[in-house]
Write an enzyme that holds these catalytic residues in place. Sequence first.
Site, PDB file in Angstrom:
ATOM      1  N   GLY A 316      26.578  58.714  60.693  1.00 27.88           N
ATOM      2  CA  GLY A 316      25.410  58.832  59.820  1.00 27.88           C
ATOM      3  C   GLY A 316      24.641  57.538  59.718  1.00 27.88           C
ATOM      4  N   SER A 317      24.195  57.221  58.510  1.00 25.74           N
ATOM      5  CA  SER A 317      23.268  56.107  58.315  1.00 25.74           C
ATOM      6  C   SER A 317      23.867  54.746  58.599  1.00 25.74           C
ATOM      7  CB  SER A 317      22.722  56.133  56.886  1.00 25.74           C
ATOM      8  OG  SER A 317      21.953  57.300  56.673  1.00 25.74           O
ATOM      9  N   THR A 318      25.201  54.623  58.599  1.00 29.39           N
ATOM     10  CA  THR A 318      25.797  53.323  58.915  1.00 29.39           C
ATOM     11  C   THR A 318      25.562  52.928  60.365  1.00 29.39           C
ATOM     12  OG1 THR A 318      27.903  54.467  59.310  1.00 29.39           O
ATOM     13  CG2 THR A 318      27.583  53.454  57.148  1.00 29.39           C
ATOM     14  N   GLY A 617      21.349  58.586  53.274  1.00 24.93           N
ATOM     15  CA  GLY A 617      22.268  58.662  54.390  1.00 24.93           C
ATOM     16  C   GLY A 617      23.213  59.800  54.238  1.00 24.93           C
TER      17      GLY A 617
END
Length: 617
Positions: A316-318, A617
Site C-alpha cells: 500500500g502507501s508505504t 493509505g
Amino acid sequence: MTEPEAGRRRRRRPRQRVIPLESVPAQRMRWVFGLLCLGLIGLMGRMAWLQVMQSSTLEARARSVQTQRTDPLGTRRPIVDRAGRLVALDEERFRLWAHPNNFRFPGDDPSVVRQPLDLARRLSGLLALPMADLVQRMGDRPSGIRLAEGLDPETASEVRRLGISGLDLEAYSHRVYPQGNLFANVVGFLNLEREPQAGLEQSRDRDLQRHEQSRSLRRGADGTPLPDNLSPGIFFGDDLRLQLTLDARLQDLAAKALAAQVNEWNAKKGVAIVMDVRNGELLALASTPTYDPNRYWDFPPALFREWSVQDLYEPGSTFKPINLAIALQEKVIGPNDTVNDIGQLQIGGWPIFNHDKGANGVIDFATVLQVSSNVGMVQAMRNLQPLRYWQWLSKLGLESKPDTDLPGAVAGQLKTREQFTTQPIEPATAAFGQGFSLTPLKLVQLHALLANGGRMVSPHITRGLRSGDGLARRNPILGQPLIRPEVTRTVLAWMESVVEKGSGKGARTPGYRIGGKTGTAQKALNGVYVPGAKICSFVATLPIEDPRYVVLVVVDEPQGRNAYGSTVAVPVAKKIIDGLLVIEKIPPSGGHTAHQPARQPAAALDGDPDGAPAPAG
C-alpha cells in the site's frame, strides 16, 4: 640351696643325643640342582613369552585400565545477541535409570534386595516427586526404568551421594533459551531428539555443532594425569559462539509494544523490524503471536515460522516513497513539480480514487505523501513508460528472494511483463502499492535503500562465529548503488513532511528529525481482496540529516472502523523509536527546532486535530 641338692639336680638332667653327620649322596644333589635349574629356565621362558610374544596384548590391557575415555555429549555452540547476552546455550542434564533387581543401600548385605518403596522414600524429596508416582513408575519391572528426566548437575550429585546400588545417571546436553519467547521467531528450537526444527537452529545447524572428539587421558594409580601419549589439543575447548545483530533490549521493547497493540485492536498478527541502513544489520525483529522454545510442544506449529520473511502482503502507501524515487531517478518528475489531484480517475475502465474519495487540487509531491493521494501517485507514475516501470520493480528485486541469512525468506510476486505493459490498470495500482506483493523484510530493505543514499544492502541477523569474550564489530558498508543520492535526499525530505504535517505526526520526537509514511492497504487472499480486511503499517527513517535506521511496523487485520496506519502502527513505532534513540545514543538533530509533543492522537477518521487531511493509505 645346699651343695648335695645341686648335685642331685645335675644328675637328673637328660643327656643330649648327638646325631652323627652323614654325607648326602651326589646323585640326590644332582636331581635337586636339576629341578632348580628347570624352574629357573621355566620362569625365564615365561618372562620371555610375556615380554616378547604377549607384550602388545598386555600393554593394551594396561592402557585400558590406566586410560580414562570421555565421549562427547554432542553439545552445540551458544547464541548471543549483539552485546553478548545469551540467547541459546547447552546445559548438562541427567536421566535417572532404575534397576529394581539390584536395589541396595550402603551397608546392606549383598544378598539383600530393597523394595521400590524403600527407594521411593529416599528419592521422593530429592526429585520433588510423590512416592506413589515413583513406585508406580517402577512397577514390577526388574530393570531399565527411566525414573526421572532433566535433572540438573546439583540434583544428580545428591543422587550419587546417596550411594544406592541400582541407580544409574546418564548425562546428556539440553538446549536452553534463557530469553524465553523473545527470539523464538528467529532462533527456533531443538526437539527432544535434539533435531533442529526452525529458525537459525535449523538454517545454521552445521555452524552451531561443536567440533568435539572422544578424549583419552592416562592416569596413574592415584589419579594423576600422565604426560605421555597426550594427543595435541586434548585440553582445547570449543568456545565459539554465534553472535546476532539483534539487541535484546530493543527486541524486548518492540515485542511488548507490538503485542499490546495487537491485543488492543484484536488483530491477527504483527511485526516490528529495526534495520541499520548502513550495513543491513537488524537490531530488532519482533513478531506476535509467538511461542516459548523451551516448551514448544504447548504451541501450535503454525507459530514456528517467521511470517515477516515468509508471508507476502501488498504494502500500500508505504511503497509510495519508493515509486517517487523511481520517478525522480528516471527524471519523469522533478523535486518542485506538482500534480492535479481531482479525486478520481478512470484507468482501463476501472475507477481509482483516494481513500476519502475527495480531491486535493494542485499539490506538490510532499503533499502527495502527506495526504497519501492515490490519484496524485497515478498521475506521477503515468509519466513513466510501463515497460521501464516494470523493469525498475524487477531491478529492485520484488520477484527475487532477498539476499539474507534469515531462514525461510521468500520472493515477492510481481505481474508478468506482458500483463504489466498491456493492462493499464497494473502500473496504475502499483503506483499506490497494490497489485503486487512482498514481505515486510523486503520493504525494510527498500526503505533502507532510500535512507543510505541509494545502496541495496542485504538484511541479516548474524555477525558470525566469535571466540572468547570478544564481540564482533559492525560489518563494513557495502551494497550495490541503484539510485542517485540526491534523489533519495529529496524523497526523505518529503517523508519528513509526513511526520511534520501528515498522518505520521504521532511519531514526532522533540529534537529529532524523523521521516515516515503510513499505510492502510486492502488485504488480498489468493488474488482476491478480502472484504473489510486490511493491513496497517508505518515505516520511519531517522535521523533525516544522517539516516541510520529504518523502523517498520505492520499489523495484520486490526478490527475497528478507526483502524489506520496512523492509529494502529504509528504508536508502536513511536515507542520503538524512543527506545532506539536511548539504546543507540543518537544525539538530537543539530539546529532543528524541537516540536512539542502532540496533545491529541495523530489522526482520526475525519482528520487530525491540526487540520491535516485524514489518515491515508
